[in-house]
Design an enzyme around this catalytic site. Sequence first.
Site, PDB file in Angstrom:
ATOM      1  N   MET A  81     128.666 144.109 -47.214  1.00 57.52           N
ATOM      2  CA  MET A  81     128.205 143.764 -48.560  1.00 57.52           C
ATOM      3  C   MET A  81     129.218 144.267 -49.581  1.00 57.52           C
ATOM      4  O   MET A  81     129.758 145.357 -49.416  1.00 57.52           O
ATOM      5  CB  MET A  81     126.870 144.454 -48.842  1.00 57.52           C
ATOM      6  N   ASP A 125     129.857 143.095 -54.061  1.00 56.79           N
ATOM      7  CA  ASP A 125     129.238 143.079 -55.394  1.00 56.79           C
ATOM      8  C   ASP A 125     127.750 142.704 -55.398  1.00 56.79           C
ATOM      9  O   ASP A 125     127.353 141.748 -54.718  1.00 56.79           O
ATOM     10  CB  ASP A 125     129.889 142.018 -56.298  1.00 56.79           C
ATOM     11  N   GLN A 165     127.076 139.939 -52.568  1.00 60.37           N
ATOM     12  CA  GLN A 165     128.157 139.382 -51.765  1.00 60.37           C
ATOM     13  C   GLN A 165     127.979 139.875 -50.335  1.00 60.37           C
ATOM     14  O   GLN A 165     127.959 141.092 -50.084  1.00 60.37           O
ATOM     15  CB  GLN A 165     129.513 139.838 -52.314  1.00 60.37           C
ATOM     16  N   SER A 220     131.130 135.844 -56.543  1.00 63.65           N
ATOM     17  CA  SER A 220     130.128 136.476 -57.422  1.00 63.65           C
ATOM     18  C   SER A 220     129.674 135.575 -58.560  1.00 63.65           C
ATOM     19  O   SER A 220     130.389 134.666 -58.982  1.00 63.65           O
ATOM     20  CB  SER A 220     130.682 137.784 -57.984  1.00 63.65           C
ATOM     21  N   ASP A 246     133.621 134.857 -61.420  1.00 65.63           N
ATOM     22  CA  ASP A 246     132.512 135.792 -61.645  1.00 65.63           C
ATOM     23  C   ASP A 246     131.799 135.552 -62.973  1.00 65.63           C
ATOM     24  O   ASP A 246     131.727 136.441 -63.843  1.00 65.63           O
ATOM     25  CB  ASP A 246     133.000 137.257 -61.547  1.00 65.63           C
ATOM     26  N   GLU A 286     137.751 141.471 -63.059  1.00 69.22           N
ATOM     27  CA  GLU A 286     136.717 140.789 -62.294  1.00 69.22           C
ATOM     28  C   GLU A 286     135.351 141.144 -62.893  1.00 69.22           C
ATOM     29  O   GLU A 286     135.203 142.167 -63.561  1.00 69.22           O
ATOM     30  CB  GLU A 286     136.737 141.256 -60.831  1.00 69.22           C
TER      31      GLU A 286
HETATM   32  C1  FRU Z   1     134.853 141.822 -56.942  1.00 67.84           C
HETATM   33  C2  FRU Z   1     135.200 140.509 -56.281  1.00 67.84           C
HETATM   34  C3  FRU Z   1     134.907 139.353 -57.192  1.00 67.84           C
HETATM   35  C4  FRU Z   1     134.730 138.209 -56.243  1.00 67.84           C
HETATM   36  C5  FRU Z   1     134.047 138.890 -55.085  1.00 67.84           C
HETATM   37  C6  FRU Z   1     134.434 138.315 -53.755  1.00 67.84           C
HETATM   38  O1  FRU Z   1     134.680 142.857 -56.034  1.00 67.84           O
HETATM   39  O2  FRU Z   1     136.562 140.504 -55.891  1.00 67.84           O
HETATM   40  O3  FRU Z   1     135.919 139.116 -58.157  1.00 67.84           O
HETATM   41  O4  FRU Z   1     133.943 137.179 -56.784  1.00 67.84           O
HETATM   42  O5  FRU Z   1     134.407 140.249 -55.137  1.00 67.84           O
HETATM   43  O6  FRU Z   1     133.665 138.862 -52.727  1.00 67.84           O
END
Ligand code: FRU
Length: 456
Positions: A51, A53, A69, A110, A173, A222
């Site tokens: 896991m 974000d 995630q 994300s 994101d 991000e």
């Molecule tokens: C942040 C990130 C986001 C992306 C996701 C991918 O930790 O890099 O920018 O959407 O994780 O898992």
Amino acid sequence: MTAFHDDPTPIVDVNNHSAADHAANQPQSQWPVGQEPWRPSAHFTPKRMWMNDPNGMIYHDGLYHLFYQFHPDSMIWGPMHWGHATSRDLLSWEHHDVALYPDEHGTMFSGCCVNDRHNSSGLFAGPGTSNLTAIFSYDNQSLGLATSVDGGLTWQHYRGNPIMPAVKEDFRDPKVFWHAPTQKWVMAISAHRECYFYTSPNLIDWTFASAFSGGCTVGVWEVPDLFQLTDPQGSTHWVLLMSVNDGALAGGSGIQYFIGNFDGVKFHWDASQGARWLDFGPDNYAGSTWFDEPDNDKLYIGWMSNWPYANKVPTDPWRGCLTLPRKLQLFDNGQGLEVGGFPKVWPTANGDTLQVLELSFSADDGLRQSHELLIKGQPTGHVLTVDFEEQTLVLDRPQALRSMFKDARMPLGPQRDLRFKLIFDNGVIELFDLQTGRCISQVSFGPKPSKPQPTP
Ligand code: FRU
């Protein structure tokens, strides 16, 4: 785009594989789920697998929803899905099936969730209280949308995806909220080392509004978030959170924030407040706030890891942990406004692996004092040192991997009596300065037990 609004069946179900498909890949752990070494009890972890974000937090129908995630096939990062869990008390979580699976456009990076009560997208039967809409990134940095009419358990990917192409590298994101003064949806989205803002009447068609950059631009930006907080004098400010992967205060990835004003189009940073860091520890990244939080709080949750070592932390059969949900507040510690906060619900000690310690230090007892953490009477190796002269607190991390940052430093207020609350949850530490609102989030795991516990 209107073609999709005109389409009588604008939704397509592309959930092309199910949880059962992952069953064969589950690691066989030597420990029963929940009793593994280092499994925290109050902090959210997936039962198994990778896991990162937290995504799409939304409060709906009495439940705090948490998506995240998730790589359901492995304990290292890979093709992303959205895992899903719900809670009523923010301390215990019910795990649900994977919410979003990769589709023909890519894997699920994300994003966020909103409740489209007025059916602005036209994707629901009509206005309603359960028009849940997820707006997310694909791995190719285009944007997608999905809807749910059963309280977030199952999702339909929008047939018109992607709703926006990748406009530049590291464009991802999205975080969306309703901006009442302009009667528009607003999206904050990271764009390499900037944050872009877009507006929309319907969550599908987005118009570029403005761009912002400032503070630390060493790493890629991000997971933005933009929301309002009220200061101790009662004035309202806008806060922009931005995760920065590399160059953070405690090393590697961390979250910086900016305080200012947002007029529906542009974020006006009050640079006199500086660009600050949300956490003084190394393990609070890619966090964001809830949509529709019931008490009008700004409820936040972050990922307790750091990209340089995230794939190496020695937990098994899962990797990844989240902070406790925290209620964010503005503090005035004498040097401008600071964003800090405490758990909305504090856990209680379980007499075993979870301890909640109230620590106080008086300068009268010495200008430099150390406190060794004991759990069940045994030293954990963590030492917390308070230095009244330097006005710093240091929390070291005895079992750091080589890539981990060894200790965390937090500035202290000028008080001669200091009060902290420290949560030790089987190797997961959150330390809060009760006067300044500052915190240290740090994961630290002891030596792996040589023998597995017997399975009951
Ligand atoms: C942040 C990130 C986001 C992306 C996701 C991918 O930790 O890099 O920018 O959407 O994780 O898992």
